[in-house]
Design a protein around this motif. Sequence first.
Motif, mmCIF file in Angstrom:
data_model
loop_
_atom_site.group_PDB
_atom_site.id
_atom_site.type_symbol
_atom_site.label_atom_id
_atom_site.label_comp_id
_atom_site.label_asym_id
_atom_site.label_seq_id
_atom_site.Cartn_x
_atom_site.Cartn_y
_atom_site.Cartn_z
ATOM 1 N N GLU A 229 2.781 7.616 3.129
ATOM 2 C CA GLU A 229 3.527 8.860 3.026
ATOM 3 C C GLU A 229 4.627 8.842 4.077
ATOM 4 O O GLU A 229 4.381 8.549 5.252
ATOM 5 C CB GLU A 229 2.621 10.069 3.243
ATOM 6 C CG GLU A 229 3.339 11.388 3.013
ATOM 7 C CD GLU A 229 2.412 12.568 3.137
ATOM 8 O OE1 GLU A 229 2.548 13.306 4.127
ATOM 9 O OE2 GLU A 229 1.552 12.732 2.248
ATOM 10 N N ASN B 14 5.581 9.635 -1.311
ATOM 11 C CA ASN B 14 4.802 8.417 -1.199
ATOM 12 C C ASN B 14 5.698 7.248 -1.577
ATOM 13 O O ASN B 14 6.463 7.328 -2.534
ATOM 14 C CB ASN B 14 3.580 8.449 -2.108
ATOM 15 C CG ASN B 14 2.521 9.376 -1.580
ATOM 16 O OD1 ASN B 14 2.405 9.575 -0.375
ATOM 17 N ND2 ASN B 14 1.739 9.961 -2.464
ATOM 18 N N SER B 15 5.582 6.174 -0.823
ATOM 19 C CA SER B 15 6.368 4.972 -1.087
ATOM 20 C C SER B 15 5.501 3.766 -0.776
ATOM 21 O O SER B 15 4.403 3.906 -0.228
ATOM 22 C CB SER B 15 7.631 4.979 -0.213
ATOM 23 O OG SER B 15 8.497 3.941 -0.604
ATOM 24 N N GLU B 16 5.972 2.575 -1.119
ATOM 25 C CA GLU B 16 5.188 1.366 -0.885
ATOM 26 C C GLU B 16 5.684 0.623 0.347
ATOM 27 O O GLU B 16 6.874 0.582 0.625
ATOM 28 C CB GLU B 16 5.248 0.443 -2.095
ATOM 29 C CG GLU B 16 4.561 1.014 -3.314
ATOM 30 C CD GLU B 16 4.610 0.067 -4.484
ATOM 31 O OE1 GLU B 16 3.591 -0.044 -5.174
ATOM 32 O OE2 GLU B 16 5.661 -0.563 -4.683
ATOM 33 N N GLU C 107 0.856 -1.176 0.000
ATOM 34 C CA GLU C 107 0.000 0.000 0.000
ATOM 35 C C GLU C 107 0.896 1.231 0.000
ATOM 36 O O GLU C 107 2.034 1.190 0.469
ATOM 37 C CB GLU C 107 -0.937 0.009 1.205
ATOM 38 C CG GLU C 107 -0.247 0.096 2.540
ATOM 39 C CD GLU C 107 -1.218 0.074 3.706
ATOM 40 O OE1 GLU C 107 -0.890 0.701 4.720
ATOM 41 O OE2 GLU C 107 -2.273 -0.556 3.612
ATOM 42 N N ASP C 108 0.375 2.329 -0.547
ATOM 43 C CA ASP C 108 1.124 3.573 -0.545
ATOM 44 C C ASP C 108 1.075 4.193 0.843
ATOM 45 O O ASP C 108 0.009 4.244 1.478
ATOM 46 C CB ASP C 108 0.533 4.568 -1.559
ATOM 47 C CG ASP C 108 0.878 4.196 -2.987
ATOM 48 O OD1 ASP C 108 1.922 3.540 -3.182
ATOM 49 O OD2 ASP C 108 0.113 4.557 -3.888
#
Length: 104
Positions: free
Chosen positions: A54, A63-65, A51-52
């Motif tokens: 922040e 934003n990263s996973e 899921e993304d």
Amino acid sequence: MSKVVVMDHPLIQHKLTMLRDINTGSKDFRDLVKEISMLMAYEMTRELTLEDVEIETPLCKMNSESPGRKKTGDYSHSEGRIGHGGRCASTDSCCQGGSYWPVP
């Protein structure tokens, strides 16, 4: 209900061959078991959903996973979690409201 999963990755097979060799000493045996378990963990978590999220880096927000997160209360204490491996009792302070990743 049981499911058999064959780990046929070439690196796992190579490590198993070394592990089975009669000339492998105790220290090398322990090291190989550790390496095999890490390779198996990679294979087992290959299909985790991401899921993304922040995050804030030293330069900016982005934003990263990341694997999906759930509160401890959503799972029974008999299930393992990254961090303490499911070895705590429900009265331990580490489980009171903390976030842990469920192990599938």
